[in-house]
Design a protein around this motif. Sequence first.
Motif, PDB file in Angstrom:
ATOM      1  N   THR A  62       0.842  -1.254  -0.145  1.00 52.25           N
ATOM      2  CA  THR A  62       0.033   0.002  -0.023  1.00 52.25           C
ATOM      3  C   THR A  62       0.895   1.367   0.005  1.00 52.25           C
ATOM      4  OG1 THR A  62      -1.642  -1.225   1.203  1.00 52.25           O
ATOM      5  CG2 THR A  62      -1.694   1.338   1.213  1.00 52.25           C
ATOM      6  N   ARG A  63       1.966   1.326   0.683  1.00 48.66           N
ATOM      7  CA  ARG A  63       2.799   2.406   0.861  1.00 48.66           C
ATOM      8  C   ARG A  63       3.523   2.597  -0.598  1.00 48.66           C
ATOM      9  NH1 ARG A  63       6.537   3.315   5.679  1.00 48.66           N
ATOM     10  NH2 ARG A  63       4.564   3.930   6.524  1.00 48.66           N
ATOM     11  N   ARG A  64       3.845   1.627  -1.069  1.00 50.71           N
ATOM     12  CA  ARG A  64       4.480   1.503  -2.396  1.00 50.71           C
ATOM     13  C   ARG A  64       3.675   2.201  -3.436  1.00 50.71           C
ATOM     14  NH1 ARG A  64       4.902  -3.788  -4.498  1.00 50.71           N
ATOM     15  NH2 ARG A  64       2.925  -3.209  -5.307  1.00 50.71           N
ATOM     16  N   ASP A  65       2.455   1.724  -3.346  1.00 51.04           N
ATOM     17  CA  ASP A  65       1.304   2.252  -4.409  1.00 51.04           C
ATOM     18  C   ASP A  65       1.130   3.657  -4.261  1.00 51.04           C
ATOM     19  OD1 ASP A  65       1.122  -0.056  -5.419  1.00 51.04           O
ATOM     20  OD2 ASP A  65      -0.725  -0.703  -4.369  1.00 51.04           O
ATOM     21  N   MET A  66       1.065   4.094  -2.857  1.00 54.15           N
ATOM     22  CA  MET A  66       0.940   5.602  -2.664  1.00 54.15           C
ATOM     23  C   MET A  66       2.054   6.358  -3.296  1.00 54.15           C
ATOM     24  SD  MET A  66      -0.731   5.518   1.208  1.00 54.15           S
ATOM     25  CE  MET A  66      -0.364   6.731   1.734  1.00 54.15           C
ATOM     26  N   LEU A  67       3.239   6.047  -2.904  1.00 56.89           N
ATOM     27  CA  LEU A  67       4.289   6.856  -3.304  1.00 56.89           C
ATOM     28  C   LEU A  67       4.561   6.756  -4.987  1.00 56.89           C
ATOM     29  CD1 LEU A  67       7.246   5.301  -0.818  1.00 56.89           C
ATOM     30  CD2 LEU A  67       5.986   7.583  -0.945  1.00 56.89           C
ATOM     31  N   GLU A  68       4.320   5.607  -5.705  1.00 53.10           N
ATOM     32  CA  GLU A  68       4.260   5.683  -7.054  1.00 53.10           C
ATOM     33  C   GLU A  68       3.159   6.416  -7.560  1.00 53.10           C
ATOM     34  OE1 GLU A  68       3.610   1.630  -8.301  1.00 53.10           O
ATOM     35  OE2 GLU A  68       5.652   1.123  -7.929  1.00 53.10           O
ATOM     36  N   ALA A  69       2.064   6.683  -6.989  1.00 57.36           N
ATOM     37  CA  ALA A  69       0.799   7.539  -7.467  1.00 57.36           C
ATOM     38  C   ALA A  69       1.244   9.005  -7.185  1.00 57.36           C
ATOM     39  CB  ALA A  69      -0.296   7.346  -6.345  1.00 57.36           C
ATOM     40  N   ARG A  70       2.044   9.372  -6.089  1.00 59.64           N
ATOM     41  CA  ARG A  70       2.696  10.641  -6.015  1.00 59.64           C
ATOM     42  C   ARG A  70       3.627  11.032  -6.675  1.00 59.64           C
ATOM     43  NH1 ARG A  70       4.861  11.295  -0.038  1.00 59.64           N
ATOM     44  NH2 ARG A  70       2.753  10.882   0.505  1.00 59.64           N
ATOM     45  N   ARG A  87       4.040   9.669  -9.869  1.00 57.55           N
ATOM     46  CA  ARG A  87       3.324  10.058 -11.141  1.00 57.55           C
ATOM     47  C   ARG A  87       2.598  11.511 -11.161  1.00 57.55           C
ATOM     48  NH1 ARG A  87      -0.064   6.083 -10.461  1.00 57.55           N
ATOM     49  NH2 ARG A  87       1.102   4.006 -10.007  1.00 57.55           N
ATOM     50  N   GLU A  88       1.876  12.032 -10.106  1.00 59.40           N
ATOM     51  CA  GLU A  88       1.542  13.255 -10.117  1.00 59.40           C
ATOM     52  C   GLU A  88       2.517  14.110 -10.004  1.00 59.40           C
ATOM     53  OE1 GLU A  88      -0.651  13.305  -6.455  1.00 59.40           O
ATOM     54  OE2 GLU A  88      -2.242  11.881  -6.974  1.00 59.40           O
ATOM     55  N   GLU A  89       3.495  14.115  -9.351  1.00 59.31           N
ATOM     56  CA  GLU A  89       4.590  15.164  -9.252  1.00 59.31           C
ATOM     57  C   GLU A  89       5.283  15.094 -10.712  1.00 59.31           C
ATOM     58  OE1 GLU A  89       7.479  14.146  -6.421  1.00 59.31           O
ATOM     59  OE2 GLU A  89       5.832  14.990  -4.821  1.00 59.31           O
ATOM     60  N   ARG A  90       5.449  13.936 -11.565  1.00 59.17           N
ATOM     61  CA  ARG A  90       5.952  14.026 -12.746  1.00 59.17           C
ATOM     62  C   ARG A  90       5.080  14.451 -13.761  1.00 59.17           C
ATOM     63  NH1 ARG A  90      10.559  11.196 -15.053  1.00 59.17           N
ATOM     64  NH2 ARG A  90      10.208  10.886 -17.274  1.00 59.17           N
ATOM     65  N   ALA A  91       3.905  14.217 -13.622  1.00 59.71           N
ATOM     66  CA  ALA A  91       2.913  15.041 -14.487  1.00 59.71           C
ATOM     67  C   ALA A  91       2.673  16.479 -14.229  1.00 59.71           C
ATOM     68  CB  ALA A  91       1.652  14.268 -14.517  1.00 59.71           C
ATOM     69  N   GLY A  92       3.063  16.719 -13.231  1.00 53.08           N
ATOM     70  CA  GLY A  92       2.791  18.112 -12.759  1.00 53.08           C
ATOM     71  C   GLY A  92       4.067  18.827 -13.313  1.00 53.08           C
ATOM     72  N   SER A  93       5.281  18.329 -13.341  1.00 52.45           N
ATOM     73  CA  SER A  93       6.675  19.026 -13.699  1.00 52.45           C
ATOM     74  C   SER A  93       6.646  19.079 -15.295  1.00 52.45           C
ATOM     75  CB  SER A  93       7.894  18.364 -13.138  1.00 52.45           C
ATOM     76  OG  SER A  93       7.801  16.905 -13.571  1.00 52.45           O
ATOM     77  N   VAL A  94       6.164  18.052 -15.937  1.00 53.31           N
ATOM     78  CA  VAL A  94       6.001  18.153 -17.530  1.00 53.31           C
ATOM     79  C   VAL A  94       5.341  19.109 -17.810  1.00 53.31           C
ATOM     80  CG1 VAL A  94       5.036  16.651 -19.346  1.00 53.31           C
ATOM     81  CG2 VAL A  94       6.702  15.741 -17.643  1.00 53.31           C
ATOM     82  N   GLY A  95       3.942  19.322 -17.027  1.00 61.14           N
ATOM     83  CA  GLY A  95       2.865  20.421 -17.485  1.00 61.14           C
ATOM     84  C   GLY A  95       3.601  21.699 -17.166  1.00 61.14           C
ATOM     85  N   GLU A  96       4.215  21.943 -16.127  1.00 59.51           N
ATOM     86  CA  GLU A  96       4.963  23.119 -15.713  1.00 59.51           C
ATOM     87  C   GLU A  96       6.132  23.428 -17.022  1.00 59.51           C
ATOM     88  OE1 GLU A  96       6.457  22.935 -11.937  1.00 59.51           O
ATOM     89  OE2 GLU A  96       4.542  23.060 -11.137  1.00 59.51           O
ATOM     90  N   GLU A  97       6.755  22.571 -17.216  1.00 58.48           N
ATOM     91  CA  GLU A  97       7.728  22.671 -18.408  1.00 58.48           C
ATOM     92  C   GLU A  97       7.212  23.223 -19.739  1.00 58.48           C
ATOM     93  OE1 GLU A  97      10.157  19.258 -18.501  1.00 58.48           O
ATOM     94  OE2 GLU A  97      11.021  19.838 -16.509  1.00 58.48           O
ATOM     95  N   SER A  98       6.158  22.657 -20.222  1.00 59.88           N
ATOM     96  CA  SER A  98       5.548  22.989 -21.449  1.00 59.88           C
ATOM     97  C   SER A  98       4.915  24.315 -21.230  1.00 59.88           C
ATOM     98  CB  SER A  98       4.576  21.727 -21.779  1.00 59.88           C
ATOM     99  OG  SER A  98       3.450  21.640 -20.942  1.00 59.88           O
TER     100      SER A  98
END
Length: 54
Positions: free
Chosen positions: A29-37, A39-50
């Motif tokens: 469960t902890r691993r799934d939460m960290l992976e989701a976070r 993914r969200e951070e990565r998607a946010g940083s890609v959106g900010e860069e573009s």
Amino acid sequence: MMHLILVIAVVIILAASYLLTFALCRAATRRDMLEARWREERAGSVGEESHESA
């Protein structure tokens, strides 16, 4: 006496397997939460860069 030792051994084995299962589920469960976070951070940083380059 032998019966009591057998019962105690079975109880210890059941308790150990319960604790192991609980620990594995909690870690998954902890691993799934960290992976989701992540993914969200990565998607946010890609959106900010573009957004910045536009």
